[in-house]
Scaffold this active site. Structure first.
Site, mmCIF file in Angstrom:
data_model
loop_
_atom_site.group_PDB
_atom_site.id
_atom_site.type_symbol
_atom_site.label_atom_id
_atom_site.label_comp_id
_atom_site.label_asym_id
_atom_site.label_seq_id
_atom_site.Cartn_x
_atom_site.Cartn_y
_atom_site.Cartn_z
ATOM 1 N N GLU A 141 32.270 47.761 44.492
ATOM 2 C CA GLU A 141 33.306 48.741 44.815
ATOM 3 C C GLU A 141 32.800 50.154 44.522
ATOM 4 O O GLU A 141 33.339 50.883 43.690
ATOM 5 C CB GLU A 141 34.592 48.395 44.067
ATOM 6 N N ASN A 163 34.356 50.563 36.603
ATOM 7 C CA ASN A 163 35.044 49.463 37.250
ATOM 8 C C ASN A 163 35.381 48.463 36.160
ATOM 9 O O ASN A 163 34.733 48.435 35.120
ATOM 10 C CB ASN A 163 34.099 48.841 38.291
ATOM 11 N N HIS A 383 49.602 35.227 47.168
ATOM 12 C CA HIS A 383 48.648 36.035 46.402
ATOM 13 C C HIS A 383 48.258 35.291 45.135
ATOM 14 O O HIS A 383 49.135 34.859 44.374
ATOM 15 C CB HIS A 383 49.260 37.393 46.032
ATOM 16 N N HIS A 384 46.967 35.100 44.939
ATOM 17 C CA HIS A 384 46.431 34.483 43.721
ATOM 18 C C HIS A 384 45.466 35.446 43.056
ATOM 19 O O HIS A 384 44.283 35.462 43.381
ATOM 20 C CB HIS A 384 45.644 33.199 44.058
ATOM 21 N N GLU A 385 45.966 36.282 42.172
ATOM 22 C CA GLU A 385 45.041 37.052 41.330
ATOM 23 C C GLU A 385 44.595 36.105 40.225
ATOM 24 O O GLU A 385 45.424 35.546 39.515
ATOM 25 C CB GLU A 385 45.737 38.292 40.753
ATOM 26 N N HIS A 453 39.282 38.840 47.372
ATOM 27 C CA HIS A 453 38.910 40.168 46.880
ATOM 28 C C HIS A 453 38.014 40.016 45.647
ATOM 29 O O HIS A 453 38.143 39.044 44.904
ATOM 30 C CB HIS A 453 40.158 40.973 46.509
ATOM 31 N N GLU A 454 37.146 40.982 45.452
ATOM 32 C CA GLU A 454 36.179 41.003 44.334
ATOM 33 C C GLU A 454 35.230 39.807 44.348
ATOM 34 O O GLU A 454 34.512 39.554 43.376
ATOM 35 C CB GLU A 454 36.871 41.086 42.951
ATOM 36 N N GLU A 472 37.303 41.346 50.535
ATOM 37 C CA GLU A 472 37.231 42.774 50.224
ATOM 38 C C GLU A 472 35.746 43.058 49.934
ATOM 39 O O GLU A 472 34.995 43.416 50.825
ATOM 40 C CB GLU A 472 38.117 43.110 49.033
ATOM 41 N N GLU A 478 42.226 50.838 48.493
ATOM 42 C CA GLU A 478 42.845 51.051 47.175
ATOM 43 C C GLU A 478 42.230 52.262 46.465
ATOM 44 O O GLU A 478 42.924 52.979 45.742
ATOM 45 C CB GLU A 478 42.743 49.788 46.307
HETATM 46 C C1 NOJ Z 1 42.366 44.242 43.219
HETATM 47 C C2 NOJ Z 1 42.576 44.016 44.673
HETATM 48 O O1 NOJ Z 1 41.556 44.558 45.444
HETATM 49 C C3 NOJ Z 1 43.916 44.603 45.028
HETATM 50 O O2 NOJ Z 1 44.123 44.527 46.415
HETATM 51 C C4 NOJ Z 1 44.984 43.884 44.262
HETATM 52 O O3 NOJ Z 1 46.224 44.468 44.535
HETATM 53 C C5 NOJ Z 1 44.729 43.947 42.762
HETATM 54 N N1 NOJ Z 1 43.405 43.553 42.480
HETATM 55 C C6 NOJ Z 1 45.680 43.056 41.985
HETATM 56 O O4 NOJ Z 1 45.426 41.717 42.279
HETATM 57 CA CA CA Z 2 39.349 45.402 44.655
#
Ligand code: NOJ
Ligand code: CA
Length: 688
Positions: A141, A163, A383-385, A453-454, A472, A478
């Site tokens: 990123e 980061n 959504h799965h963070e 993402h990530e 991503e 963002e």
């Molecule tokens: C980073 C992600 O790129 C973003 O899109 C997301 O909203 C946040 N993490 C929280 O999960």
């Molecule tokens: Ca991100």
């Protein structure tokens, strides 16, 4: 042309030229192993095999509905007599570059082995210009830096900003895909293809000699890969042309990947979506439900005893507002982040049991909202963070996917913010590379599409596993909210990050002043004109496109929003009309399911003037073109919302002179004239 040879001491070397110009100077290949003799020198050639392939295949989704895969192959069988070990190298040479990979056949003297370092060299033809980001085991990123190779060492400290997880490893380490331009006029791109069960390759530069060497991501013990024969490395890919547009049109990375692994792909569909997202990213709203529970273990949370802070965006009423908006304007899905418990304490503490991916917050009506969405022809997006707690995610994954099946979700945005658990592993190591693919193949069993993402940056695996509809894995929109992206950022990404597969860049921001998004902010600016935000739907190819701004902002600019509603997310054909990394990109794409064409141009700080010939249009048709462009006084910072919309008739003889403001761009929809009445009502397009 590719040349292969052994040096006098038996080191495999290759070089690559393009129309007589050097692309890669003689470069050596091999491995250093842990507690075993190196596989670097002392080789002999046991035999070679030649082959040719010329096939056309159809991606499930893509920039083109048909892709030609045409190459000559050279397979070199090597052995090291002193150790009785064998190593093959397979080369494929295309019109637009080459790929090679190592293959270790079943053999007696090499069974299990641990890689200390892969030593694949890429000797550059001089001190090339490069568009690069710092080598890092955990994040991509970053902004791209444009510099000569010799300047990387002096610029790298400034190329890294903070980061939540990062591990920079060398003053001359860079990530792939890297875009280069040599003084002999060649554009050269270095990346990898089909990264499976192996660790992600970075490049370390010997800046005395301008030689890149592979630098793999280590595991928690510092080793760079555990392999067992028979085994193959990912492809090392080199895209070459004297025309920058060919870099963007290249399908080399996809072609180096295996064909689709699934028999049935009817469930995989491109997605245009809105989401409960930007209001948290930039607007001060919360993923969490309360401020009362900052450090409680997940299984001890009791929300009934807490005071809600009232800022929780994923509440039933707000989500309904997004569903209504999506249904009214023809979007497929609504992403909802912050729907599940645990966000009070989700990042920074390397918490293992951080989410269960199952339990909604008390104010999020999971069954009711899904039923409401489905009744309006819309789906919610899961959504799965994971907070990078991968063990925890794998523990819950099957149940989490089952929950999605139960309520009718067919896509998930996943995320890996923070340091990886198991501790010591990196986002781009072999362990995590295996995890990301496991998440995708397990999802496929449930007919679920994944947008990670990530995660590790893509390497064309979407050809084999087309339910990987996005990643991503680069600096996305963002950051426009956090600190801003440079206006040139999206004129580099298609040359670099997008080589491996689509990006969930999340374009479509119409309100650039972040203090208007959140009155408590004192600063924050999206560095783009509004017209350029429209163009990104065309220039940043993805089968997954978000309209990332909040409905209130779109409702202020409905005439411009029309382009986001109209633009397709799947294409029959793509033509790159103009391109220069870090300056401008102009591309025309034809709708996969219709006769319309869509053009996008994005420009960096300098702006851009185009003379466009619409000669790609069908000569037997007349079209209505709607041009969304920057107004004369538009500017990405000083006047970003100044746009104009012009409409008129065009055909394949039409030539258009268009101008993108600094940090601006334009978007054009060109659809066949519906009937005589429409043709009569309109004049020939004359741009002012
Ligand atoms: C980073 C992600 O790129 C973003 O899109 C997301 O909203 C946040 N993490 C929280 O999960
Ligand atoms: Ca991100």
């Amino acid at each position: 042309m590719l040349d292969f040879a052994l040096t006098a001491d038996g080191r495999p070397t290759y070089s690559l030229t393009c129309d007589g110009k050097d692309a890669i100077l003689p470069s050596t290949l091999g491995f250093e192993l842990v507690k075993a003799e190196p596989l670097l020198a002392g080789f002999r050639i046991d035999g070679v095999e030649n082959a040719e392939e010329d096939e056309t295949w159809q991606p499930v989704w893509g920039e083109n509905s048909e892709i030609r895969n045409h190459y000559n192959e050279l397979l070199v069988h090597l052995s090291q007599p002193a150790t009785e070990r064998k190593m093959d190298i397979r080369f494929r040479v295309y019109d637009d570059g080459a790929g090679f990979r190592y293959e270790f056949p079943i053999q007696d003297k090499l069974v299990y082995f641990v890689v200390k370092e892969e030593r694949s060299q890429f000797a550059m033809p001089g001190d090339c210009l490069a568009w690069w980001i710092a080598g890092d085991y955990d994040t991509q990123e970053y902004e791209y830096t444009e510099s000569r190779l010799s300047e990387i060492r002096h610029l790298i400290a400034g190329a890294v900003d903070s980061n939540l997880s990062q591990t920079v490893f060398s003053p001359t380490g860079v990530q792939t895909s890297i875009q280069l331009k040599a003084d002999n006029g060649l554009y050269i791109n270095l990346h990898e293809a089909a990264l499976v069960d192996y660790s992600c390759m970075h490049l370390n530069l010997d800046d005395q000699n301008m030689v890149f060497e592979s630098w793999l991501t280590p595991d928690a013990q510092g080793n760079k890969g555990h392999l067992q024969c028979p085994v193959k490395s990912p492809w090392r890919a080199i895209i070459v042309s004297d025309d920058a547009r060919d870099m963007l049109a290249s399908n080399l990375i996809l072609n180096l990947n295996d064909p689709c692994a699934y028999d049935d792909v009817s469930w995989i569909k491109p997605v245009k979506y809105v989401g409960v997202w930007w209001e948290m990213i930039g607007g001060g709203k919360q993923w969490s439900y309360t401020f009362d529970l900052p450090s409680v273990k997940l299984d001890q949370l009791d929300y009934s005893k807490t005071k809600p802070h009232g800022q929780h965006s994923a509440n039933t009423e707000n989500v309904k507002r997004y569903i209504d908006f999506a249904a009214e304007h023809g979007f497929d899905q609504v992403l909802v982040e912050g729907w599940n418990i645990g966000w009070e304490d989700w990042s920074g503490n390397e918490k293992d049991y951080v989410f269960d991916f199952l339990t909604p917050y008390p104010d999020f009506d999971l069954p009711g909202l899904n039923a409401y969405a489905h009744s309006k022809g819309v789906r919610l997006m899961m959504h799965h963070e994971t907070s990078a707690s991968v063990r925890n995610y794998e523990r819950h994954m099957e149940q989490a996917y089952q929950l999605m099946d139960k309520y009718g979700y067919n896509s998930v945005k996943s995320g890996y913010v923070g340091n990886i658990i198991p501790r010591g592993e990196h986002h781009y190591g072999q362990y995590m590379v295996n995890h990301y693919l496991y998440a995708v193949t397990e999802a496929a069993k449930h007919h679920i599409m994944v947008n990670g993402h990530e995660a590790v940056r893509p390497t064309g695996l979407c050809r084999t596993y087309p339910n990987l509809i996005g990643n991503e894995s680069a600096r996305g929109t963002e950051y426009e909210s956090f600190v801003g992206n440079t206006p040139g950022h999206t004129t580099v990404l298609p040359f670099t990050r997008l080589q491996g597969g689509p990006m969930d860049y999340t374009p479509g921001i119409f309100e650039m002043d972040m203090t208007k998004v959140n009155p408590n902010r004192t600063s924050g600016h999206v560095n783009s004109t509004l017209a350029r935000q429209l163009a990104l739907y065309v220039t940043m190819y993805s089968p997954l496109q978000m309209a990332a701004d909040i409905p209130d902002h779109y409702e202020q600019f409905m005439d411009a929003f029309q382009f986001i509603k109209d633009v397709p997310v799947d294409w029959q054909e793509s033509r790159y009309l103009e391109a220069e990394p870090g300056r401008y990109i102009t591309v025309a794409r034809k709708d996969k399911n219709g006769e319309g064409w869509y053009v996008g141009c994005t420009a960096a700080e300098q702006g851009h003037e185009s003379a466009l010939a619409l000669d790609f249009l069908d000569p037997n048709r007349q079209y209505v073109a709607t041009v969304y462009s920057d107004a004369a006084d538009a500017h990405y910072y000083d006047n970003p919302q100044a746009y104009k919309i012009q409409k008129g008739l065009v055909d394949n003889k039409t030539k258009l002179a268009l101008k993108a403001a600094p940090g601006g761009g334009y978007a054009i929809s060109i659809v066949p004239v519906a009937d005589q009445a429409e043709a009569k009502a309109l004049k020939k397009l004359k741009l002012k």
